[in-house]
Design a protein around this motif. Structure first.
Motif, PDB file in Angstrom:
ATOM      1  N   GLY A  44      11.073 -87.101  -1.906  1.00 13.12           N
ATOM      2  CA  GLY A  44      11.745 -88.272  -2.699  1.00 13.12           C
ATOM      3  C   GLY A  44      13.189 -88.247  -2.688  1.00 13.12           C
ATOM      4  O   GLY A  44      13.877 -88.422  -3.819  1.00 13.12           O
ATOM      5  N   ILE A  45      13.830 -87.838  -1.779  1.00 16.27           N
ATOM      6  CA  ILE A  45      15.279 -87.443  -1.807  1.00 16.27           C
ATOM      7  C   ILE A  45      15.935 -88.297  -0.400  1.00 16.27           C
ATOM      8  O   ILE A  45      15.490 -88.420   0.714  1.00 16.27           O
ATOM      9  N   ARG A  46      16.798 -89.350  -0.749  1.00 12.57           N
ATOM     10  CA  ARG A  46      17.624 -90.047  -0.121  1.00 12.57           C
ATOM     11  C   ARG A  46      18.961 -89.447   0.457  1.00 12.57           C
ATOM     12  O   ARG A  46      19.223 -89.710   1.669  1.00 12.57           O
ATOM     13  N   SER A  47      19.617 -88.757  -0.433  1.00 12.29           N
ATOM     14  CA  SER A  47      20.760 -88.255   0.078  1.00 12.29           C
ATOM     15  C   SER A  47      21.249 -87.325  -0.959  1.00 12.29           C
ATOM     16  O   SER A  47      20.341 -87.128  -1.931  1.00 12.29           O
ATOM     17  N   ARG A  48      22.264 -86.465  -0.794  1.00 10.33           N
ATOM     18  CA  ARG A  48      22.660 -85.311  -1.550  1.00 10.33           C
ATOM     19  C   ARG A  48      24.180 -85.203  -1.069  1.00 10.33           C
ATOM     20  O   ARG A  48      24.752 -85.716  -0.361  1.00 10.33           O
TER      21      ARG A  48
END
Length: 341
Positions: A44-48
């Motif tokens: 559930g992560i698109r970017s950081r």
């Protein structure tokens, strides 16, 4: 004598550089597009945002750097100077070093001196524990204006520029999740038009559960042979929604609010997937949920402040916010109830 209202004059956050999307991180790690797709759909992560340069491997930001930047912006937004601050409290699980305390480095850079300072070393609940300490000190009359900082940097635990073949599955999940960032809230007993009021802060230790996450103090390159991070993703996805629901009910009961009275819900942000499960269990409308983890990554004690910053910006007079946190290391549940005047 009644305790004064504790007002949130401002909340500001700081991120280390531009976002790094899953494709860019997968490319740097030398893994395929399937890893990038899994990071978005499975985690559930698109970017950081990372405090380490992906190409050179060099550290670009420390937690003190990010905390200082967030604090300066928060003070400016509140119309205050460093000399107005008479209390600092920071929550972090990953201070820059054992000593000196990161909170004191931030204070020194800001020119704050001669005041009490505290650093709470704790997982995701640390920022709420820090908030609780500040609220108690302000309500007790020993301070009038406090900086509450929360944030984490994972850079000493993961090196995205290195060879990841030796990493455990838990470390790969954590690498997909990990983000760096910090936030700062300015709290005061002085009223301000349009400021939010802290109605309740609550934290509770939850015993009897084995830790679902561990982080070695000395990081990934200490030569101990122990993994830098362990992560029981099944326990996190099972227990966090349950404990978040308990914290939700406790907070609402404390302040006498019904579920329908809450305009903005800030769920625990262990991952985008966990956030979805929490919201399903609470039965809250998607439109009321303020989520940041998909775009910032999991920056630990910073996330609640990132959520709170966005939620308060979108609420007018009478708006009510409930922020929840669950620490999955040695389990802690808690949260904060806030109302805009």
């Amino acid at each position: 004598m009644d305790s004064p209202n504790i007002h949130i004059l401002s909340v500001r956050t700081a991120l280390p550089g531009p976002p790094v999307d899953n494709v860019a991180l997968a490319h740097r790690l030398g893994v395929g597009d399937s890893w990038a797709r899994w990071a978005e759909t499975g985690v559930g992560i698109r970017s950081r945002h990372l405090a380490r340069d992906l190409e050179s491997g060099e550290i670009t930001h420390t937690l003190a750097d990010l905390g200082e930047a967030a604090a300066r912006e928060a003070l400016a937004a509140a119309g205050l100077d460093a000399q107005d601050v008479d209390l600092l409290v920071m929550g972090t699980s990953m201070p820059d070093m054992l000593m000196p305390a990161t909170v004191n480095i931030v204070a020194d850079r800001l020119g704050i001196d001669g005041v009490p300072s505290y650093q709470v070393q704790s997982g995701c609940a640390g920022v709420v524990q820090a908030m609780e300490i500040a609220v108690q000190r302000l309500a007790g009359g020993s301070a009038r204006t406090a900086l509450v900082l929360g944030g984490d940097t994972w850079v000493k635990h993961f090196d995205p520029s290195g060879d990841i073949k030796h990493l455990s599955p838990a470390e790969l999940v954590s690498m997909a999740l990990a983000g760096d960032g910090a936030g700062c809230a300015v709290l005061s007993v002085e009223p301000r038009p349009g400021a939010a009021v802290v109605r309740r802060v609550r934290t509770r230790l939850v015993g009897g559960l084995p830790p679902a996450q561990t982080v070695e103090w000395f990081g990934a390159h200490a030569g101990t042979g122990a993994p830098a991070v362990t992560d029981d993703r099944g326990a996190v996805e099972t227990q966090v929604p349950v404990l978040a629901a308990e914290a939700w009910r406790e907070l609402l009961d404390d302040v006498g609010w019904k579920d329908s009275d809450v305009d903005a819900v800030l769920p625990p942000q262990h991952s985008g997937r966990v956030t979805e499960r929490v919201c399903e269990l609470l039965g809250v409308a998607e439109s009321s949920v303020t989520s940041r983890v998909e775009e910032t990554g999991n920056n630990g004690n910073g996330l609640l402040l990132f959520q709170l910053e966005r939620a308060l910006a979108g609420l007018g007079s009478g708006g009510r916010v409930v922020g929840l946190t669950v620490e999955a290391t040695e389990w802690v549940r808690g949260g904060i109830a806030v109302e805009v005047l």
